[in-house]
Structure formats: C-alpha cells, structure tokens
Design an enzyme around this catalytic site. Structure first.
Site: not given
Ligand code: MRU
Length: 349
Positions: A50, A93, A241
């Site tokens: 993730r 996702r 993201d």
């Molecule tokens: O649901 P996740 O754990 O994949 O969410 C991750 C985040 O929101 C992070 O802050 C983002 O992906 C940046 S990772 C360098």
C-alpha cells in the site's frame, strides 16, 4: 517486535517478486512471493502492499508475473494480453494515480518498442519494471534532499497515515526529509496520527521511525488539535495519492481535517509528492475517484466488533484537501509554491 531497518516493502530477486505483508505489521514480518497476477491484485486490494508509489511499483511487477509465460506469444497477442492485464491490475484500487501511471508506462514502453516477439517484449517488461522500482528509490531520496532544509533543530512535526519507507521502495515521501535530517544529526520529534480505520500511522509510521531512532509519538487522530493547540507542532508533512492540476490533494481520510487545523493554528502544511503522483490530467480534486472500502473496517477494532449490527456505515479511504490549504509541495524537482495551477504545470508538464 520485528526490525524494520532491513525490511523492504517490495523485492525482486532472481526473477521472483516478493511483497511484505503490511497488514501483519508491526507484530510480524511476513514476506510473500507473488506467484500469480490474481495474488498481486489481491495484495494491492487488501493493502498488503500500500501507499501510492509502492502500489505503482507492485503493479509493474504484477504485469511481469501476469506475462511470465508469454514468451511464445506473437508481438500482437502479447501486447493485447498485457493491456488486458494492466486494466485488471488497475481495477484493484482507484485513488492513487501511481498504479495507473506505472501500468500505462509499461504498456506504452512495450507498444512503442520494435521487439518482434513475446520473448523480446517479456525481457523489456522486466527491465521497465525494475527501472520503475529503481527510479522510485532515487525520486524519494531527492524529495528528502529537497525537503530536509525545512526541518530545524527542536521542531515538532505531525504526519498522517504512512508515507514512509513502507509506502515506497525506500525513504518514503513525507518521511524522506525526516530520515535525511536525522542522518544529519538534527533533533526533532514526530507526532504520527494513528490513522483510523486501518492504523497505518501507529502500525507503520510509528514503527519505522522508532526503529530508525527518530523521536516519535503516536497519537489518535482526534488528538491532532490538542498537540497543535499546545504548541508541539511546527510543521505538518503528509504524503499524497494524487495531486490534481490545480494543486488539490487526495490523501488518507483525515488529512483534510489536519490541514484545516494547521491553517487554524497557522502551522505550515506541506505535501511530499513524487512526480508520478502529480496528475495534470485531473483538473481538480472534484474529479478524483475516492475509494470506498468494506464497512467492517469501521465497525470493528482488530477482531472485536465495536458498532451495533446492522448500523449504516460510510468508509471513504481518502479525502481531498483543497490547494488553498497547502503551503507547498516537496517534490523530487524542488519545492513548488502557489499558484499551483501555473507552477505544477511549469515543473511537471
Ligand atoms: O490506503 P493506503 O494505506 O494505501 O493510503 C496511503 C496514503 O494515503 C499515503 O499517504 C499516500 O499513498 C502516500 S505514500 C508515499
């Protein structure tokens, strides 16, 4: 407790692709070889891997796993199949643009090549996936170099979710300036929001920073205002993201609340982002698809149910912070300041 310093979120060794199962951290370090494209899809969906950059790299290797037996295919059949598999992996996702970006990059590289058969295309696919992986480490290190000057002796920093080593191939994005500042002997304290419902802040960020010897506290999400109010926070750094062309930022649910608090208390709010997370094709945050996840993530805490049976639930995994609340973007190409519409395009187009 497992040791984070030697653990990598993603590894590609002797033609085999491995992912660290992050759902089991910090109690257990379990590394799983990814043997089928369905397994990779599932690992991304279930958050075993993730974080935006990490799922991009995993997607590229996932394509390699999908096409592993494709060397006997004709060029046309190989390309047709690779596009199908890229669409499939992309469906795991929706919010982090890095997954789409990495898959498209591989597909375009293969389509534009002169390779005449499946064997040549497969070799090229492997090289490109490894290159995306290598680049990710380099890009995160540059984010660190560009952001490290912001961290001064004695500062208190707040971060949300995990934009750390575990969310990338190394260094992290939000954590890269922290790791570099720590290496330079600068003393500072990090407050890591727990990040309900899946606790990436307390399970992952607090774990990796603690193991690196950085002074870190974990707090529940509803304590952010308290620590700001009591003067403990000088700067917020979060990951992202997807950054829209106007500078709106999608990140883990709860980021918007932190940004609003930071503005209220007059605390700088920085977003660390690699170029691959900046999506100039998405005009504003309104156009970003927000993933809704399983309601059980909200109605239970660990294995224990904490809400009435039959209760109605909302579980958006991300929110969008409007660009007006962002002090600056710490990127691999420098710190980008407003006006974002103009400056993001100038740096990243
Ligand atoms: O649901 P996740 O754990 O994949 O969410 C991750 C985040 O929101 C992070 O802050 C983002 O992906 C940046 S990772 C360098």
């Amino acid at each position: 407790m497992a040791d984070s310093s030697t653990v990598k979120s993603i590894e590609y060794l002797n033609g085999k692709f491995f992912l660290l199962d992050q759902t089991r951290l910090p109690l257990e370090v379990v590394v799983e070889e990814q043997k089928s494209v369905e397994q990779v899809w599932d690992s991304i969906k279930k958050l075993k891997v993730r974080g935006a950059p990490a799922i991009g790299v995993a997607g590229a290797y996932g394509l390699l796993v999908a096409m592993r037996d494709g060397s006997a295919l004709s060029r046309q059949d190989f390309l047709e199949e690779v596009r199908k598999q890229a669409d499939y992996l992309d469906s795991s996702r929706p919010t982090a643009v890095n997954l789409h970006w990495a898959l498209q990059r591989v597909v375009e590289k293969l389509s534009a090549s002169k390779e005449s058969d499946g064997a040549g295309l497969l070799r090229l696919l492997e090289r490109e996936a490894m290159e995306i992986h290598r680049e990710d480490i380099e890009v995160c290190r540059k984010i660190g170099e560009n952001g490290v000057e912001l961290i001064k002796e004695g500062m208190g920093l707040l971060t949300h979710c995990n934009a750390g080593r575990l969310a990338t191939s190394d260094y992290g994005t939000a954590t890269a300036p922290m790791y570099l500042a720590h290496q330079r002997g600068i003393g500072f304290t990090v407050y890591s929001d727990e990040s309900r419902p899946l606790l990436q802040g307390s399970r992952l960020t607090a774990w990796e920073l603690q193991q690196a010897g950085i002074d870190v506290y974990t707090i529940t999400d509803n304590m952010a205002a308290y620590v700001m109010r009591h003067g403990l926070i000088d700067m917020v750094i979060v990951g992202t993201d997807r950054v829209a062309a106007n500078g709106d930022v999608a990140n883990k649910i709860g980021t918007l609340g932190v940004a609003i608090l930071a503005r209220h208390f007059d605390i700088p709010f920085y977003v660390a982002s690699p170029f691959s997370t900046i999506d100039l094709n998405t005009r504003t945050g309104e156009d970003i698809v927000i993933e809704e996840r399983d309601e059980e993530e909200v109605t239970s805490f660990g294995a224990r149910r904490t809400a009435p049976q039959g209760i109605k639930v909302r579980n958006p995994a991300f929110d969008v912070t409007p660009h007006q609340l962002v002090t600056g973007f710490i990127t691999d190409r420098g710190i980008v300041k407003p006006p974002y519409e103009e400056n993001l395009r100038r740096v990243f187009a």
